[in-house]
Design a protein around this motif. Structure first.
Motif, mmCIF file in Angstrom:
data_model
loop_
_atom_site.group_PDB
_atom_site.id
_atom_site.type_symbol
_atom_site.label_atom_id
_atom_site.label_comp_id
_atom_site.label_asym_id
_atom_site.label_seq_id
_atom_site.Cartn_x
_atom_site.Cartn_y
_atom_site.Cartn_z
ATOM 1 N N ALA A 326 14.253 5.498 -50.745
ATOM 2 C CA ALA A 326 14.345 6.186 -49.456
ATOM 3 C C ALA A 326 12.927 6.488 -48.996
ATOM 4 N N LYS A 327 12.500 5.863 -47.917
ATOM 5 C CA LYS A 327 11.117 6.022 -47.448
ATOM 6 C C LYS A 327 11.084 6.414 -45.972
ATOM 7 N N THR A 328 10.328 7.464 -45.679
ATOM 8 C CA THR A 328 10.042 7.898 -44.309
ATOM 9 C C THR A 328 11.321 8.138 -43.519
ATOM 10 N N ASN A 329 12.327 8.743 -44.163
ATOM 11 C CA ASN A 329 13.550 9.125 -43.474
ATOM 12 C C ASN A 329 13.454 10.591 -43.035
ATOM 13 N N ALA A 330 14.567 11.122 -42.516
ATOM 14 C CA ALA A 330 14.602 12.507 -42.023
ATOM 15 C C ALA A 330 13.488 12.739 -41.000
ATOM 16 N N ILE A 331 13.335 11.761 -40.101
ATOM 17 C CA ILE A 331 12.314 11.887 -39.059
ATOM 18 C C ILE A 331 12.610 13.102 -38.181
ATOM 19 N N ASN A 332 13.905 13.336 -37.892
ATOM 20 C CA ASN A 332 14.314 14.581 -37.235
ATOM 21 C C ASN A 332 14.468 15.644 -38.311
ATOM 22 N N ALA A 333 13.371 16.186 -38.788
ATOM 23 C CA ALA A 333 13.333 16.924 -40.055
ATOM 24 C C ALA A 333 13.977 18.296 -39.943
ATOM 25 N N ASN A 353 19.451 6.375 -60.913
ATOM 26 C CA ASN A 353 18.608 5.754 -61.928
ATOM 27 C C ASN A 353 17.400 5.083 -61.272
ATOM 28 N N ASN A 354 16.198 5.527 -61.656
ATOM 29 C CA ASN A 354 14.964 4.867 -61.201
ATOM 30 C C ASN A 354 14.904 4.740 -59.684
ATOM 31 N N CYS A 355 15.299 5.792 -58.983
ATOM 32 C CA CYS A 355 15.253 5.791 -57.522
ATOM 33 C C CYS A 355 13.969 6.467 -57.031
ATOM 34 N N ILE A 356 13.568 6.143 -55.805
ATOM 35 C CA ILE A 356 12.323 6.649 -55.239
ATOM 36 C C ILE A 356 12.612 7.331 -53.903
ATOM 37 N N ALA A 357 12.110 8.571 -53.757
ATOM 38 C CA ALA A 357 12.096 9.251 -52.465
ATOM 39 C C ALA A 357 10.633 9.439 -52.081
ATOM 40 N N TYR A 358 10.211 8.785 -51.003
ATOM 41 C CA TYR A 358 8.786 8.761 -50.658
ATOM 42 C C TYR A 358 8.589 9.051 -49.174
ATOM 43 N N ASP A 359 7.760 10.046 -48.870
ATOM 44 C CA ASP A 359 7.299 10.306 -47.501
ATOM 45 C C ASP A 359 8.454 10.616 -46.554
ATOM 46 N N ASN A 360 9.474 11.341 -47.039
ATOM 47 C CA ASN A 360 10.586 11.732 -46.178
ATOM 48 C C ASN A 360 10.290 13.068 -45.504
ATOM 49 N N GLY A 361 10.776 13.232 -44.263
ATOM 50 C CA GLY A 361 10.461 14.412 -43.488
ATOM 51 C C GLY A 361 11.127 15.677 -43.982
ATOM 52 N N GLY A 362 12.240 15.581 -44.704
ATOM 53 C CA GLY A 362 12.880 16.748 -45.278
ATOM 54 C C GLY A 362 12.607 16.811 -46.767
#
Length: 536
Positions: A326-333, A353-362
């Motif tokens: 998940a990258k750069t989501n939650a733009i309407n934070a 498992n081995n998931c990535i959350a990167y640069d999300n607005g929330g």
């Protein structure tokens, strides 16, 4: 970096599958068409009816069973479908030859009658377009006898058709779908063994409320959706409802104003190598929504630049996500949006498992579910790390956190909450930070390049354990016990007065570290020491 690799995989494999090796000229080779008509392709049955567009090549028109004139071409396409239905009890295929078909009304699909363009060619060679003002769905299938299946009384299973190798373009704005596959009698009429492959849907949906959209499929068993693209819908990309054992592979949902994928009430679902980027500033549209689905499996998926959450999982127990980004989501934070948002009743046993959350607005993860597990996951550069709300037991192992705001927060925990955070990594550089009992098992990476870093330990309760690693030894790492608690160093030295602490300051250096564990209430044992630690 991994999200980029997934993106390249989707573009290279999924979209390569869409556009194929055709020249884009709109002219299929003689061997392509001959192979199709002779039944030398998986999509094509022995009984084939061909339809040419008004702008098809002359030799295509000469061999076609039906030739369209560019006005209300749905009439000829429907006639071809009904001819297969009436003339061949074993089913067959309607083959649309390269060109653009302009339609004014919906086209009704039939049981065991497939609709396809030329296999292995550029799908933009064969376009079916519903003109502005037609105000209808595009391709429609309704599982009931009134749609013509009564002509085949021996057929036990509705459906059994393929739609493939086509671009479907709708210029309608309203409560319309580009593809609408549904059951007239929800109690008895199921749809079986349908295949949608190499379909490019553009448009559809209602701009007033972002409902409807590109593709709607309900009450289907063993449906496969492969190498499809849904783009520029005013509503959903794909809405899949009450399906059993569906598979969605190498698909992408882009610039739709509704959710990219909305998977409702399905079971034993596999979604692999799919992606989404959806919504705008006026919507909180999510990339992938799993709602009321049991045992869903998502593998190698990418949610990027969605205005809502990247993944929203609601009421979907025992589902798992592996190698998903998940990258750069939650733009309407807003406060509850996240890279991965997990909430709702009957939503237990989720595993990441081995998931990535990167640069999300929330948040990287927003979790309001019980028995959720994060294993080897990474949360980096999000506005906040992970939030637990109204949740009981969870397990978070070998995860990495390095985010802009609060790394970890718990609000209104359930009764007797238990959280295992072993290996959960957090980088600290502030002059003072608090270590919470709820952070049990966390690994702290201390950056002492600018100042001393002082960690305030919680009350020493049996079972608590923390690990500390120093990445820059310019200044000191200081660990201070709570109240009258003590820290017992490996050499037997013990902090014995309130306010005493241990530090690596005697000869501080990068790669210093230690582990503190409470075996006896009120006492922290000092293990795995690296560097020189002293009591002060």
């Amino acid at each position: 970096m991994r999200y980029l690799l997934i993106w390249l995989m989707l573009v290279g494999v999924g979209f390569g599958g869409l556009y194929g090796s055709g020249s884009g000229s709109g002219d299929a080779s003689a061997s392509d068409i001959s192979d199709a008509i002779d039944g030398n392709d998986d999509y094509i049955h022995n009984f084939t009816v061909t339809v040419a567009a008004n702008d098809s090549a002359a030799w295509h028109k000469n061999q076609a069973d039906f030739v369209c004139d560019g006005t209300a071409d749905d009439v000829q396409i429907q006639a071809a479908i009904d001819k297969v239905l009436s003339d061949c009890s074993k089913g067959g295929v309607v083959l649309l030859l390269p060109g653009t078909f302009y339609c004014s009304s919906e086209i009704t699909l039939r049981t065991m009658v497939s609709l396809t363009g030329i296999p292995n060619s550029n799908i933009q060679n064969t376009v079916v377009q519903w003109v502005s003002g037609s105000n209808c769905d595009g391709l429609v299938y309704v599982a009931d006898d009134s749609e013509g299946e009564a002509l085949r009384p021996s057929v036990e299973k509705r459906g059994q058709f393929t739609v493939a190798n086509l671009k479907l373009d709708s210029n309608n704005d309203g409560n319309y779908w580009v593809i609408n596959i549904t059951s007239d009698n929800a109690a008895t009429d199921y749809i079986y063994d349908c295949m949608f492959e190499r379909i490019y849907c553009e448009g559809g949906g209602d701009s007033a409320d972002n409902s409807h959209g590109s593709m709607y499929i309900e009450r289907c068993w063993s449906t496969r959706i492969v190498d499809c693209l849904w783009e520029n819908s005013k509503g959903y990309g794909l809405y899949l409802g009450n399906a059993n054992q569906p598979r969605i592979e190498r698909c992408y949902s882009s610039h739709n104003l509704g959710d990219g994928y909305f998977l409702q009430g399905s079971s034993i679902q596999m979604m692999q190598s799919c992606g989404a980027d959806c919504g705008d500033a006026s919507t909180n549209s999510n990339g992938i929504v799993i709602n009321g689905t049991q045992h869903a499996q998502l593998v190698n998926c990418l949610a990027i630049a969605n205005y809502g959450s990247g993944y929203r999982i609601n009421g979907s127990s025992y589902s798992s996500l592996t190698n998903c980004t998940a990258k750069t989501n939650a733009i309407n934070a807003t406060w509850s949006l996240a890279g991965f948002q997990c909430s709702g009743s009957n939503n237990i046993g989720l595993t990441f498992n081995n998931c990535i959350a990167y640069d999300n607005g929330g948040f990287g993860w927003f979790i309001a579910t019980d028995y959720t597990r994060l294993l080897g996951c990474s949360l980096q550069d999000n506005t906040s790390g992970i939030r637990l709300q109204n949740t009981h037991t969870g397990t978070y192992l070998d995860c990495i956190m390095d985010n802009s705001g609060t790394e970890y927060s718990i609000e209104s925990p359930g009764e007797s909450p238990m959280f295992a955070l072993h290996g959960f990594q957090e980088t600290v550089s502030a002059a003072s930070f608090n270590i919470e009992a709820s952070y049990n098992g966390r690994v702290y990476i201390a950056d002492c390049s600018s100042n001393n870093v002082n960690g305030n330990l919680p009350a020493a309760i049996v079972g608590l354990e923390y690990t500390f690693n120093v990445t820059d030894g310019t200044n000191d790492l200081i660990l201070e016990p709570d109240g009258t608690d003590t820290i017992k160093l490996a050499n037997g030295t013990k902090t014995d007065v309130a306010g005493d602490y241990i530090t690596n300051g005697t000869a501080n250096a990068a790669d210093d570290g230690c582990r503190l564990k409470c075996v006896i209430a009120g006492v922290w044992e000092h293990y795995d020491s690296r560097g020189t630690w002293t009591e002060e």
